[in-house]
Design an enzyme around this catalytic site. Structure first.
Site, PDB file in Angstrom:
ATOM      1  N   TRP A  59       0.854  -1.384  -0.002  1.00 31.29           N
ATOM      2  CA  TRP A  59       0.146   0.007   0.029  1.00 31.29           C
ATOM      3  C   TRP A  59       0.780   1.333  -0.036  1.00 31.29           C
ATOM      4  O   TRP A  59       2.069   1.336   0.408  1.00 31.29           O
ATOM      5  CB  TRP A  59      -0.952   0.203   1.353  1.00 31.29           C
ATOM      6  N   CYS A  60       0.096   2.375  -0.566  1.00 34.36           N
ATOM      7  CA  CYS A  60       0.938   3.755  -0.296  1.00 34.36           C
ATOM      8  C   CYS A  60       2.285   3.825  -1.174  1.00 34.36           C
ATOM      9  O   CYS A  60       2.218   3.407  -2.432  1.00 34.36           O
ATOM     10  CB  CYS A  60       0.889   3.830   1.055  1.00 34.36           C
ATOM     11  N   ILE A  61       3.206   4.108  -0.349  1.00 34.74           N
ATOM     12  CA  ILE A  61       4.645   4.077  -1.059  1.00 34.74           C
ATOM     13  C   ILE A  61       5.504   2.732  -1.100  1.00 34.74           C
ATOM     14  O   ILE A  61       6.464   2.577  -1.785  1.00 34.74           O
ATOM     15  CB  ILE A  61       5.333   5.215  -0.166  1.00 34.74           C
TER      16      ILE A  61
ATOM     17  N   THR B  29      -2.561  -0.526  -3.768  1.00 30.60           N
ATOM     18  CA  THR B  29      -3.234   0.421  -3.673  1.00 30.60           C
ATOM     19  C   THR B  29      -2.836   1.591  -3.098  1.00 30.60           C
ATOM     20  O   THR B  29      -1.870   1.613  -2.291  1.00 30.60           O
ATOM     21  CB  THR B  29      -4.538  -0.039  -2.666  1.00 30.60           C
TER      22      THR B  29
END
Length: 219
Positions: free
Chosen positions: A137-139, A191
Site C-alpha cells: 500500500w501507499c509508497i 493500492t
C-alpha cells in the site's frame, strides 16, 4: 469448513513520518479479520533511520528500534522479520508510511539508487518464488518494484515516482481512491492509500478491495 487464509503483515515502525502509517496498518488487520482471514505481524529488528515528533514534524535526537515501535501497533504480538518463512503463510502485505522508505529501504534518501533491507528483500523473493500473493500500500510498492522489477503496480498518480518504477522495469497503473492494481501473473496487488489526499473511509475501501483480490488469488 475451509482453513482461514493467513497473511503476514510487515510493519516499519509506528507513525507515518518515521514508521508505518497507523491507519493503513490497523485497517489492514481489520480487513483481514472481517474477511475471515488470520494475520501474523513482523518487523525488522533494526534501528530507525530517525525519530520524528509527529506534532511538530521535527526530527529528534532519540534512537528507536523498528521492531519495538511496531509492537505498539501489534499490541506486543509480533516477530522479527528475520524469522519470516513464506511457507508458513498464504500471502504477504506491506502497509505504507515513510518507514517503508526509511527503514525497510533507503528510497527516502537515495531515490533511484535505493537499496532494500536484506530481510525485506529475502521475504519478498521467497514469497514470490512460492507463487504467493504480495500486497503493498501507499509508497511500499516502490520496494516491490526495486526487488522484483518486471511487475505491474500503482502508487496512485504521482508521475515522478511512476517514472522511477519504470526505471526499475515495472509498469505503473494510475489509480484513484479505493482502487487497486492487480498483476495476476506475478500475484501482486497494490493500492495508493495516502499517496492520494484521502479520507480514512477511502483508505479502508482500497485496503479491503486489495485484500479481497489477494484472497481470490490464494483460492
Amino acid at each position: 469448513m475451509s482453513k482461514p487464509i493467513k497473511f503476514a503483515v510487515v510493519l516499519s515502525g509506528c507513525g507515518v513520518y518515521d514508521g508505518s502509517e497507523i491507519h493503513e496498518a490497523t485497517l489492514t488487520l481489520l480487513a483481514i479479520s472481517k474477511l475471515n482471514g488470520e494475520y501474523e505481524i513482523f518487523a525488522p529488528d533494526v534501528e530507525q533511520l530517525h525519530v520524528v515528533n509527529h506534532l511538530t514534524g521535527n526530527v529528534s535526537d532519540e534512537k528507536r528500534n523498528v521492531l519495538v515501535e511496531s509492537a505498539r501497533i501489534a499490541r506486543g504480538k509480533i516477530k522479527a522479520l528475520q524469522a519470516y518463512k513464506a511457507s508458513d503463510v498464504d500471502a504477504l502485505i506491506f502497509p505504507g508510511g515513510f518507514g517503508a522508505a526509511k527503514n525497510l529501504s533507503t528510497y527516502a534518501i537515495q531515490n533511484e539508487k535505493m537499496t532494500v533491507l536484506p530481510e525485506v528483500e529475502k521475504a519478498i523473493i521467497e514469497t514470490a518464488k512460492q507463487n504467493k500473493p504480495i500486497g503493498a500500500w501507499c509508497i511500499s510498492p516502490v520496494i516491490l518494484s526495486k526487488v522484483l522489477g518486471n511487475i505491474s503496480l500503482t502508487i496512485g498518480n504521482e508521475i515522478d515516482i511512476a517514472k522511477l518504477l519504470e526505471k526499475f522495469g515495472s509498469k505503473h497503473v494510475t489509480t484513484g481512491h479505493g482502487e487497486i492494481a492487480i498483476d495476476l501473473e506475478n500475484k501482486i496487488v497494490t493500492t495508493p492509500c495516502y499517496m492520494l489526499e484521502s479520507s480514512i473511509a477511502q483508505i479502508y475501501d482500497g485496503i479491503e478491495n486489495a485484500i479481497r483480490a489477494m484472497i481470490k488469488m490464494v483460492k
